[in-house]
Design a protein around this motif. Sequence first.
Motif, PDB file in Angstrom:
ATOM      1  N   ALA A   1      58.549  53.310  21.563  1.00 46.41           N
ATOM      2  CA  ALA A   1      59.823  53.235  22.283  1.00 46.41           C
ATOM      3  C   ALA A   1      59.713  54.086  23.538  1.00 46.41           C
ATOM      4  CB  ALA A   1      60.965  53.705  21.387  1.00 46.41           C
ATOM      5  N   VAL A   2      58.777  53.671  24.373  1.00 43.94           N
ATOM      6  CA  VAL A   2      58.390  54.427  25.570  1.00 43.94           C
ATOM      7  C   VAL A   2      58.149  53.410  26.690  1.00 43.94           C
ATOM      8  CG1 VAL A   2      56.556  55.872  26.559  1.00 43.94           C
ATOM      9  CG2 VAL A   2      57.265  56.221  24.188  1.00 43.94           C
ATOM     10  N   PRO A   3      58.634  53.671  27.910  1.00 45.18           N
ATOM     11  CA  PRO A   3      58.304  52.748  29.002  1.00 45.18           C
ATOM     12  C   PRO A   3      56.793  52.598  29.170  1.00 45.18           C
ATOM     13  CG  PRO A   3      60.016  54.284  29.675  1.00 45.18           C
ATOM     14  CD  PRO A   3      59.504  54.769  28.347  1.00 45.18           C
ATOM     15  N   LEU A   4      56.368  51.378  29.537  1.00 47.21           N
ATOM     16  CA  LEU A   4      54.935  51.120  29.780  1.00 47.21           C
ATOM     17  C   LEU A   4      54.482  51.849  31.045  1.00 47.21           C
ATOM     18  CD1 LEU A   4      52.497  48.992  28.983  1.00 47.21           C
ATOM     19  CD2 LEU A   4      53.237  47.937  31.117  1.00 47.21           C
ATOM     20  N   ARG A   5      53.327  52.449  30.966  1.00 43.90           N
ATOM     21  CA  ARG A   5      52.681  53.003  32.167  1.00 43.90           C
ATOM     22  C   ARG A   5      51.407  52.212  32.399  1.00 43.90           C
ATOM     23  NH1 ARG A   5      56.846  54.940  32.999  1.00 43.90           N
ATOM     24  NH2 ARG A   5      57.668  56.880  32.193  1.00 43.90           N
ATOM     25  N   LEU A   6      51.031  52.029  33.663  1.00 42.01           N
ATOM     26  CA  LEU A   6      49.810  51.263  33.936  1.00 42.01           C
ATOM     27  C   LEU A   6      48.576  52.024  33.466  1.00 42.01           C
ATOM     28  CD1 LEU A   6      50.519  49.493  37.344  1.00 42.01           C
ATOM     29  CD2 LEU A   6      50.662  48.585  35.016  1.00 42.01           C
ATOM     30  N   VAL A   7      48.652  53.344  33.504  1.00 40.43           N
ATOM     31  CA  VAL A   7      47.600  54.144  32.868  1.00 40.43           C
ATOM     32  C   VAL A   7      48.045  54.402  31.432  1.00 40.43           C
ATOM     33  CG1 VAL A   7      46.386  56.343  32.897  1.00 40.43           C
ATOM     34  CG2 VAL A   7      46.966  55.215  35.052  1.00 40.43           C
TER      35      VAL A   7
ATOM     36  N   ASN B   1      59.648  48.213  24.854  1.00 39.75           N
ATOM     37  CA  ASN B   1      59.724  48.425  26.297  1.00 39.75           C
ATOM     38  C   ASN B   1      60.382  47.264  27.040  1.00 39.75           C
ATOM     39  OD1 ASN B   1      58.871  49.593  28.916  1.00 39.75           O
ATOM     40  ND2 ASN B   1      57.574  47.777  28.963  1.00 39.75           N
ATOM     41  N   ASN B   2      61.137  47.624  28.067  1.00 38.64           N
ATOM     42  CA  ASN B   2      61.588  46.663  29.073  1.00 38.64           C
ATOM     43  C   ASN B   2      61.084  47.133  30.429  1.00 38.64           C
ATOM     44  OD1 ASN B   2      63.333  44.645  27.745  1.00 38.64           O
ATOM     45  ND2 ASN B   2      64.488  46.468  27.135  1.00 38.64           N
ATOM     46  N   TYR B   3      60.611  46.179  31.207  1.00 38.38           N
ATOM     47  CA  TYR B   3      60.123  46.504  32.552  1.00 38.38           C
ATOM     48  C   TYR B   3      61.317  46.688  33.478  1.00 38.38           C
ATOM     49  CZ  TYR B   3      57.945  45.387  37.105  1.00 38.38           C
ATOM     50  OH  TYR B   3      57.527  45.384  38.403  1.00 38.38           O
ATOM     51  N   MET B   4      61.466  47.892  33.977  1.00 38.22           N
ATOM     52  CA  MET B   4      62.565  48.243  34.886  1.00 38.22           C
ATOM     53  C   MET B   4      61.953  48.801  36.156  1.00 38.22           C
ATOM     54  SD  MET B   4      65.461  47.845  33.160  1.00 38.22           S
ATOM     55  CE  MET B   4      66.209  47.866  31.543  1.00 38.22           C
ATOM     56  N   PRO B   5      61.777  47.972  37.196  1.00 36.60           N
ATOM     57  CA  PRO B   5      61.105  48.458  38.412  1.00 36.60           C
ATOM     58  C   PRO B   5      61.783  49.681  39.024  1.00 36.60           C
ATOM     59  CG  PRO B   5      61.250  46.071  38.449  1.00 36.60           C
ATOM     60  CD  PRO B   5      62.050  46.528  37.262  1.00 36.60           C
ATOM     61  N   TRP B   6      63.131  49.788  38.907  1.00 39.23           N
ATOM     62  CA  TRP B   6      63.814  50.956  39.474  1.00 39.23           C
ATOM     63  C   TRP B   6      63.372  52.236  38.756  1.00 39.23           C
ATOM     64  CZ3 TRP B   6      66.433  53.563  35.741  1.00 39.23           C
ATOM     65  CH2 TRP B   6      66.881  52.843  34.635  1.00 39.23           C
ATOM     66  N   ARG B   7      62.908  52.090  37.523  1.00 40.47           N
ATOM     67  CA  ARG B   7      62.483  53.258  36.732  1.00 40.47           C
ATOM     68  C   ARG B   7      60.961  53.393  36.710  1.00 40.47           C
ATOM     69  NH1 ARG B   7      63.286  52.111  30.674  1.00 40.47           N
ATOM     70  NH2 ARG B   7      61.410  50.929  31.166  1.00 40.47           N
TER      71      ARG B   7
ATOM     72  N   SER C   1      54.230  38.961  39.747  1.00 39.76           N
ATOM     73  CA  SER C   1      53.666  37.668  40.155  1.00 39.76           C
ATOM     74  C   SER C   1      53.790  36.617  39.048  1.00 39.76           C
ATOM     75  CB  SER C   1      52.189  37.833  40.507  1.00 39.76           C
ATOM     76  OG  SER C   1      51.458  38.141  39.333  1.00 39.76           O
ATOM     77  N   GLY C   2      54.159  37.056  37.851  1.00 38.83           N
ATOM     78  CA  GLY C   2      54.253  36.130  36.718  1.00 38.83           C
ATOM     79  C   GLY C   2      52.919  35.896  36.034  1.00 38.83           C
ATOM     80  N   GLU C   3      51.886  36.625  36.484  1.00 35.60           N
ATOM     81  CA  GLU C   3      50.561  36.431  35.879  1.00 35.60           C
ATOM     82  C   GLU C   3      50.542  36.910  34.429  1.00 35.60           C
ATOM     83  OE1 GLU C   3      46.086  38.132  36.650  1.00 35.60           O
ATOM     84  OE2 GLU C   3      47.529  38.200  38.299  1.00 35.60           O
ATOM     85  N   LYS C   4      51.206  38.050  34.192  1.00 33.57           N
ATOM     86  CA  LYS C   4      51.230  38.611  32.836  1.00 33.57           C
ATOM     87  C   LYS C   4      52.607  39.195  32.557  1.00 33.57           C
ATOM     88  CE  LYS C   4      46.364  39.676  32.580  1.00 33.57           C
ATOM     89  NZ  LYS C   4      45.326  40.677  32.770  1.00 33.57           N
ATOM     90  N   THR C   5      52.905  39.325  31.277  1.00 32.07           N
ATOM     91  CA  THR C   5      54.112  40.062  30.890  1.00 32.07           C
ATOM     92  C   THR C   5      53.714  41.516  30.636  1.00 32.07           C
ATOM     93  OG1 THR C   5      53.811  39.667  28.526  1.00 32.07           O
ATOM     94  CG2 THR C   5      55.050  37.999  29.778  1.00 32.07           C
ATOM     95  N   GLU C   6      54.729  42.385  30.669  1.00 34.62           N
ATOM     96  CA  GLU C   6      54.449  43.801  30.408  1.00 34.62           C
ATOM     97  C   GLU C   6      53.915  43.995  28.989  1.00 34.62           C
ATOM     98  OE1 GLU C   6      57.194  42.409  31.328  1.00 34.62           O
ATOM     99  OE2 GLU C   6      58.985  43.228  30.384  1.00 34.62           O
TER     100      GLU C   6
ATOM    101  N   PRO D   1      64.982  41.727  30.902  1.00 35.50           N
ATOM    102  CA  PRO D   1      66.203  42.094  31.623  1.00 35.50           C
ATOM    103  C   PRO D   1      66.658  40.991  32.580  1.00 35.50           C
ATOM    104  CG  PRO D   1      64.706  43.948  31.558  1.00 35.50           C
ATOM    105  CD  PRO D   1      63.958  42.778  30.980  1.00 35.50           C
ATOM    106  N   GLY D   2      67.954  40.690  32.523  1.00 36.87           N
ATOM    107  CA  GLY D   2      68.537  39.697  33.418  1.00 36.87           C
ATOM    108  C   GLY D   2      68.493  38.269  32.905  1.00 36.87           C
ATOM    109  N   GLN D   3      67.702  38.024  31.875  1.00 37.09           N
ATOM    110  CA  GLN D   3      67.640  36.667  31.317  1.00 37.09           C
ATOM    111  C   GLN D   3      68.840  36.448  30.379  1.00 37.09           C
ATOM    112  OE1 GLN D   3      65.707  34.484  32.411  1.00 37.09           O
ATOM    113  NE2 GLN D   3      63.922  35.526  33.264  1.00 37.09           N
TER     114      GLN D   3
END
Length: 217
Positions: free
Chosen positions: A67-73, A90-96, A105-110, A188-190
């Motif tokens: 229950a932690v936001p995803l980090r790219l690292v 996790n939900n991807y929240m660009p503001w956060r 780009s829609g290539e992958k989901t978080e 989010p938003g769907q």
Amino acid sequence: MTTIGIIGAGEVGSQLARAAVRHGYDVVIANSRGPETLTRLVDELGPRARAATAADAAAAGDFVVVAVPLRLVNDMPSEQLAGKVVLDTNNYMPWRDGRYAVVDSGEKTEHELRQEQLPTSKVAKAFSHIQAPRLFLSASPPGTPGRHALSVSSDHPDAVALVTRLYDELGFDTVDNSPLSESWRSGPGQPAWNAHAHQTRDQLAANLAAARRRVVR
Ligand SMILES: NC(=O)c1ccc[n+]([C@@H]2O[C@H](COP(=O)([O-])OP(=O)(O)OC[C@H]3O[C@@H](n4cnc5c(N)ncnc54)[C@H](OP(=O)(O)O)[C@@H]3O)[C@@H](O)[C@H]2O)c1
């Protein structure tokens, strides 16, 4: 006795811990600052709960909630999570979180990214489109007319089966929205996200089908 490791002790992690303890699970919970900062929460949760480091919570869990936001690292204990079902709220929240180009780009989901970070675990997107307090407020016994439904997405059928059982125990019906590449449908938003206050299994299935992917360039 089943032990749930919970990494993340914020709104979702703490509320899931309360629900799990109430339903007879043992819980080992972690945050980023260390177990000594979780004294109040584990005192509240009682003898079925203890605080630990993230690695120890991962090692202790028969399955583990992240229950932690995803980090790219990758900041999750991959070694201790190896071979386990990992529920990713996790939900991807660009503001956060900042912008993740491969998701935009829609290539992958978080959640595919989380699965890539934990290649020997079985990642399932779960508990992601319900507000934490509703884990109690919206729960009802199996067979209740109009029972609230939640989605699960995974590339692993046994992870879907585990989440389906857990949802049912905690008070929710399930709609299987697998594989992980489809998990954007509950993001989010769907429609499924916007209807988080209440949706039955049929309504959730319709909302997932009505989702439209947004591509950000
Ligand atoms: N809030 C909701 O109702 C809700 C509902 C569904 C899904 N979600 C999603 O679920 C995720 C968690 O949401 P939240 O609201 O619970 O967030 P939150 O209240 O900000 O809590 C995040 C938790 O993660 C911990 N953490 C961060 N990095 C960590 C690491 N590397 N190792 C161990 N612990 C770490 C934090 O610990 P410290 O405090 O010690 O840093 C904190 O306990 C988010 O992606 C969110 O979008 C939220």
